[in-house]
Design a protein around this motif. Structure first.
Motif: not given
Lengths: 227, 227
Positions: B32-39
């Protein structure tokens, strides 16, 4: 048929039901030159298609030769295998030019140029066209590179699936300029304007395995100077 | 159901058939952390959906609050009206980080971080959630702006359609680092490496109608300094 008309009209595309800009039609553009300039400036397109009732949007590189857009990849790619069947596809390229900072939250916006292309893709089987497309992919991301690198082997050509999409049904949508505020809001003591954004190249990072004394070539050193 | 598991697992999303990275699985990320940082770093998403058998890919702004992604626009928007019905949607955010310049044309690539989200959107009717979403849109494009501008009137809130998408079925795909050439090609006298690309803010352009003596605020002046 309007797509047939578009094949015959070199200057301006006739909007079809799906390519016509319906919301804010004043932002719509159908000039080939405008559309092609946006396509040539972009580096990534977003390819939309349906598989098993599910829409997919996949980012990928592309190239343009004349009135055709090319995409490519591994023959194992689900996206390419699906599109190769000739199903409807939508390819979108978006260039973000800046933030539009209004006096009210409501009128905040972005300046952008986008192109949406509709159609069906064709599998490029001709060796000659495939070779041109491979060159177009490399030259699209960095002009001047193709002639300085090792050319594809027959195995590499065979191991690349190339699809082409005719640029007959497409439209551009463009917003530029300052914010448009409500008349009463212009009296507010709020800073308003544009914050331009630009995609810029930083210093090249040599491959750690670059042991030979090879200078950074001009096409890398000067990348984007004319963008 | 894996999407149900994903609601219960705060750290890592379990890939589903459609969110699993199949090509080059080593590039897949489900944290989630990786995904949210990109978003959070992206400014534009590409929304894919089908209408009348035709796929559409439309660029639009967005915001994130916790485990939900929000998009918005005019109630007249074809995209929003279509998604409001609860059909399947795919939302993709792509950050281009650089060009990967190999010794062979074949191994040219790009460094990127992308996120693909699958699901169905929900119409946000609660006034409180809608208000939070409107704030998130403004703060997403330029942090610090919301508190300095005129807040939305009830008419503006009513005139904005907001949809939310749960971040339960999503994946990131990332490529970074130098080119990977064929072993024999490392001996070629060809410059190879990365050309990093960065989205940068240029000097703000004041609105020509900015007649009051309002200084450029810090959130504009220092935009992107921490990006």
């Amino acid at each position: 048929m309007t797509t047939e008309q578009n094949r015959l009209n070199p200057e301006k595309l006739t909007p079809t039901d799906r390519s016509q800009i319906k919301r804010l039609p004043q932002r719509g553009e159908y000039d080939r030159q405008v559309i092609y300039q946006i396509l040539d400036e972009g580096l990534i397109c977003h390819v939309g298609f349906e598989a098993n009732g599910q829409p997919f949007v996949i980012p990928t590189a592309y190239g343009r030769i004349g009135d055709r857009l090319y995409i490519h990849g591994s023959p194992a790619s689900r996206m390419l295998r699906t599109l190769k069947k000739g199903i409807e596809v939508c390819v979108t390229v978006t260039l973000l030019d800046g933030l539009v900072l209004a006096r009210s939250a409501f009128h905040h916006s972005m300046n952008y140029r986008s192109v949406v292309v509709f159609g069906t893709a064709t599998w490029v089987e001709s060796e000659a066209e495939k070779g041109e497309a491979l060159k177009a992919f490399t030259e699209h991301i960095i002009p001047g590179r193709w002639d300085e690198v090792r050319q594809p082997t027959p195995q590499e050509v065979a191991g690349t699936l190339v699809l082409s999409l005719p640029l007959t049904e497409a439209s551009a949508k463009i917003r530029s300029g300052p914010p448009i505020d409500d008349e009463a809001d212009y009296a507010l003591p709020v800073w308003a304007g544009e914050l331009p954004l630009k995609f810029m190249a930083l210093s090249p990072i040599p491959d750690p395995r670059l042991t030979l004394d090879v200078p950074i070539p001009g096409h890398v050193e000067n990348y984007g100077r004319s963008m």
